[in-house]
Design an enzyme around this catalytic site. Structure first.
Site, mmCIF file in Angstrom:
data_model
loop_
_atom_site.group_PDB
_atom_site.id
_atom_site.type_symbol
_atom_site.label_atom_id
_atom_site.label_comp_id
_atom_site.label_asym_id
_atom_site.label_seq_id
_atom_site.Cartn_x
_atom_site.Cartn_y
_atom_site.Cartn_z
ATOM 1 N N ARG A 11 49.415 36.985 45.356
ATOM 2 C CA ARG A 11 49.651 36.426 43.908
ATOM 3 C C ARG A 11 50.579 37.061 43.142
ATOM 4 N NH1 ARG A 11 44.103 35.412 41.287
ATOM 5 N NH2 ARG A 11 44.218 33.442 42.722
ATOM 6 N N TYR A 31 47.940 54.290 41.683
ATOM 7 C CA TYR A 31 46.561 53.598 42.113
ATOM 8 C C TYR A 31 45.737 54.766 43.033
ATOM 9 C CZ TYR A 31 48.024 48.807 41.302
ATOM 10 O OH TYR A 31 48.388 47.564 40.688
ATOM 11 N N HIS A 43 44.817 40.595 54.102
ATOM 12 C CA HIS A 43 44.882 41.550 53.153
ATOM 13 C C HIS A 43 44.649 42.828 53.759
ATOM 14 C CE1 HIS A 43 42.839 43.417 49.475
ATOM 15 N NE2 HIS A 43 43.890 42.767 48.805
ATOM 16 N N ARG A 78 35.038 48.833 39.736
ATOM 17 C CA ARG A 78 36.069 49.103 38.612
ATOM 18 C C ARG A 78 36.034 47.667 37.694
ATOM 19 N NH1 ARG A 78 41.674 48.092 40.863
ATOM 20 N NH2 ARG A 78 41.434 45.896 40.080
ATOM 21 N N ASN A 99 46.977 42.121 31.468
ATOM 22 C CA ASN A 99 45.629 41.765 31.837
ATOM 23 C C ASN A 99 45.150 40.293 31.585
ATOM 24 O OD1 ASN A 99 45.504 43.928 33.634
ATOM 25 N ND2 ASN A 99 44.020 44.833 32.501
ATOM 26 N N ARG A 149 51.792 43.545 49.456
ATOM 27 C CA ARG A 149 52.815 43.710 48.369
ATOM 28 C C ARG A 149 53.974 44.589 48.620
ATOM 29 N NH1 ARG A 149 50.327 40.482 44.296
ATOM 30 N NH2 ARG A 149 48.041 40.421 44.286
ATOM 31 N N HIS A 187 41.145 52.275 42.731
ATOM 32 C CA HIS A 187 41.661 51.071 43.709
ATOM 33 C C HIS A 187 40.864 51.167 45.415
ATOM 34 C CE1 HIS A 187 44.109 48.375 46.010
ATOM 35 N NE2 HIS A 187 43.662 47.605 45.033
#
Length: 691
Positions: A412, A475, A442, A571, A56, A382, A599
């Site tokens: 990313r 997640y 997205h 979160r 992170n 992803r 998530h």
């Protein structure tokens, strides 16, 4: 219940109304770090949280700190909504990050490593090796390590090398002359990424115990072998973190080609942080700072390996991990002939990772092989080229289905993987598009078109998370499988919008960023304000990953002033300040950090008894609401709506094991179990309930 305030709102300055975004996400990373000292987590999970914190922080420096540094270097002194300048933000980040990273290594050395030793899991230092172990390590260095190392002397003919982002390197101080008679004082030895950072010693040398040696210790012990005839007087690990954000001109003609060209720049971007070991002498780290054009505030001296993110090994200690969890399959799918008949019976809600991701893959697999299926359309944000979903889509294309994949190349750190996905699908005959230039796609959508009795029937999956089977096991996310005609028609229109040209799609049920979602959220909050002013119950519960968008924050403040009861389950980033008198005293903010990464994005508005509940791919951030294609879908089925409300919202508001609450001053407090109160771990409650 609090009522609407009767006095005039107190005037608050910017920094009193908002929390800085960069500092808020840094606070989230600190909450992750605290999991490493939580005895409620098994020991190896505590170690894992320590390594997650490292990853992170890497990304935090690569993206967030790099962005603030760039503003400062461009002379931008404009203040963010919280009133801080880039310089002030960087100064606060430096103070907080230095303290946090020092604490991280203290936890590793004083708590995690000693407890691992008690379990016969040891990371041996060079001085702890037995003669037999030392001999094995020497042979390992000669046969496995030395052949792939490239020592680079630092002299007028060999300037300081370009070192890859986050790579492990050693700077060596030398005495003596080389084969050409040169007096060389310094050299750099990069450690190839192909080498494991942790090496396990053979069982016969450890009595079967799990004893490991760090690669850094192996290189340090034998580094002189790389410089025959010279003496290595010092060997110091270092690691540079670079700006990894990609800058793409939105006017490019070929996005994939342009992106490929930019990916290499990520490896050699502007340096933003230097890590060295604690024993590195001042002249050496000063030299490195000058080479990377950094100042001392960007130096991090650590008591241990500089690349902790790669420390985890495959330890064979099940009792030191969480009990295994097997996601379940909904009963309606078990009882149905196929997935299409199940979806026609009822809407199906999937709650990952408590419920399996397999039905999503099965929808695509059955569609790929069903002769009645004509077309499959899917968004991919992803998903690696080897993923089952990509392979099934490729199979469908080879089977003659019309397969359309909308791939967001710019997700990313997954850009290279997404380019590979596009190549796999194109080679199979699928139509691949990259969405809308200037707007990341997205949204999470699958559309299957099937011919039934000479009519075309649509089947849709909508989700809050990515189509990534591995992530679906760690997640928390919701997915809705439906044949609702209006929802299916809306999804069809959004795919047309993404692949073609024309005006904004007019939708019946879905909310759609960057067009209708933000305005509709404002309208929903306004409705709650009106209900509160009319003396009716008014409540908002929002569960998202981040809240940064100022207009929504201000509207929530307005709702609080009107007496609306607001609970936010955030979160990571929250720029809103709760509990401020006459501004946000009816707003409560909590964060859950537990076994799974939270998530889900769920928005609930009580609406005077006729509640509205939406799931979405969008967080309440500027980028999601204005610069991305997002989908927000209503949950209309009363049973499913109640399920999400009770298990996905109220359950988390009751958590007293993994919850943190945000104070008005921007600090976070761990929720503590009150006397006589039963422990409530929201994620464990869900694991148990789905069993």
């Amino acid at each position: 219940m609090n009522t609407a305030v009767s006095t005039l709102p107190t005037e608050y300055s910017y920094n009193e109304r908002y929390i800085n975004r960069e500092l808020s996400i840094l606070d989230f990373h600190l909450r992750v770090l605290e999991q490493a000292v939580d005895p409620l987590h098994p020991l190896l999970e505590r170690l894992n949280f320590l390594l997650i914190f490292s990853r992170n922080m890497d990304e935090f420096f690569e993206i967030r700190v790099a962005g603030v540094m760039e503003q400062l270097e461009l002379g931008n002194e404009s203040r963010s909504p919280d009133g801080l300048t880039p310089k002030q933000v960087l100064e606060t980040i430096s103070q907080t990050a230095h303290a946090a990273i020092e604490r991280q290594y203290r936890i590793l050395n004083d708590e995690i490593f000693p407890k691992l030793r008690e379990e016969d899991i040891c990371f041996l230092r060079r001085g702890e090796l037995t003669p037999a172990q030392s001999q094995w390590v020497k042979k390992y260095f000669q046969e496995q390590v030395a052949p792939v190392l490239t020592p680079i002397s630092l002299d007028p003919a060999h300037p300081f090398p370009r070192l890859v982002n986050k790579s492990l390197n050693f700077i060596i101080t030398l005495e003596g002359k080389d084969a050409f008679g040169r007096q060389i004082d310094l050299a750099v030895v990069p450690a190839p990424r192909s080498l494991p950072r942790v090496v396990r010693l053979p069982d016969e040398l450890t009595d079967g115990k799990e004893h490991h040696v760090m690669l850094s210790a192996i290189i340090h012990e034998h580094v002189s072998d790389l410089f025959p005839g010279m003496t290595a007087t010092g060997c110091y690990q270092f690691r540079v973190t670079r700006n990894a954000d990609l800058a793409l001109n939105e006017d490019v003609e070929d996005l994939a080609k342009a992106l490929k060209g930019e990916l290499n720049s990520r490896r050699f971007g502007r340096a933003v942080r230097l890590e060295v070991t604690e024993n590195c002498p001042k002249p050496i780290y000063t030299y490195l700072l000058n080479e990377f054009d950094l100042d001392v505030d960007q130096l991090y001296r650590v008591n241990g390996p500089v690349n902790l993110a790669r420390l985890l090994s495959n330890f064979k200690r099940p009792h030191l991990r969480y009990d295994s969890h097997t996601p379940v399959i909904p009963k309606v799918l078990k009882k149905s002939e196929n997935i299409f008949s199940a979806m026609k019976k009822q809407d199906i809600l999937l709650h990952h990772p408590f419920e399996s991701f397999a039905p999503v893959i099965n929808l695509l697999r059955e569609a790929a092989r069903d002769p009645q299926v004509l077309a499959i359309k899917q968004t991919l944000y992803r998903s690696g080229p080897d993923s089952e979903i990509v392979q099934v889509l490729a199979e469908a294309a080879r089977n003659g289905k019309e397969v359309t994949a909308v791939i967001e190349l710019r997700a990313r750190f997954d850009e290279e993987s997404n380019i590979a996905v596009a190549n796999v699908l194109q080679e199979a005959g699928a139509v691949v598009v990259y969405g809308i230039v200037g707007y990341k796609t997205h949204a999470k959508m699958i559309l299957v078109v099937r011919r039934e009795n000479n009519k075309l029937v649509r089947y849709v999956h909508l989700g809050t998370g990515n189509y990534h089977a591995t992530n679906a096991r760690i997640y928390t996310d919701y997915g809705l499988m439906t044949t609702d005609k209006e929802l299916c028609e809306d999804v069809h229109r959004i795919f047309q919008e993404l692949t073609g040209m024309g005006k904004m799609a007019k939708l019946k049920k879905l909310l759609h960023a960057p067009f209708t979602l933000h305005n509709q959220l404002i309208s929903f909050i306004d409705d709650e304000i009106e209900h509160a002013k009319a003396g009716k119950p008014a409540q908002i519960i929002v569960k998202v990953n981040a809240l940064t968008e100022v207009q929504l924050i201000n509207k929530l403040y307005e709702a609080s002033q009107a007496g609306v009861q607001i609970d936010l389950i955030i979160r990571s980033i929250c720029c809103l300040r709760p509990g401020l008198p006459n501004l946000s005293e009816n707003i409560r903010v909590r964060s859950i950090v537990g076994r799974f990464l939270e998530h889900t994005r769920v928005y609930y508005f009580s609406n005077a008894g006729d509640s509205r509940l939406y799931c979405s791919s969008a967080d309440w951030m500027d980028r999601n609401l204005f610069n991305r294609v997002e989908v927000c879908f209503p949950v209309g089925d009363a049973t499913l709506k109640k399920h999400i409300y009770q298990q996905g919202l109220i359950n988390y508001l009751k958590d007293n094991q993994r919850a943190w609450t945000l104070n008005g001053d921007g600090t976070w407090d761990r929720v503590k179990l009150k006397e006589g109160e039963e422990p409530h771990n929201a994620q464990q409650i869900l694991i148990d309930s789905f069993k």
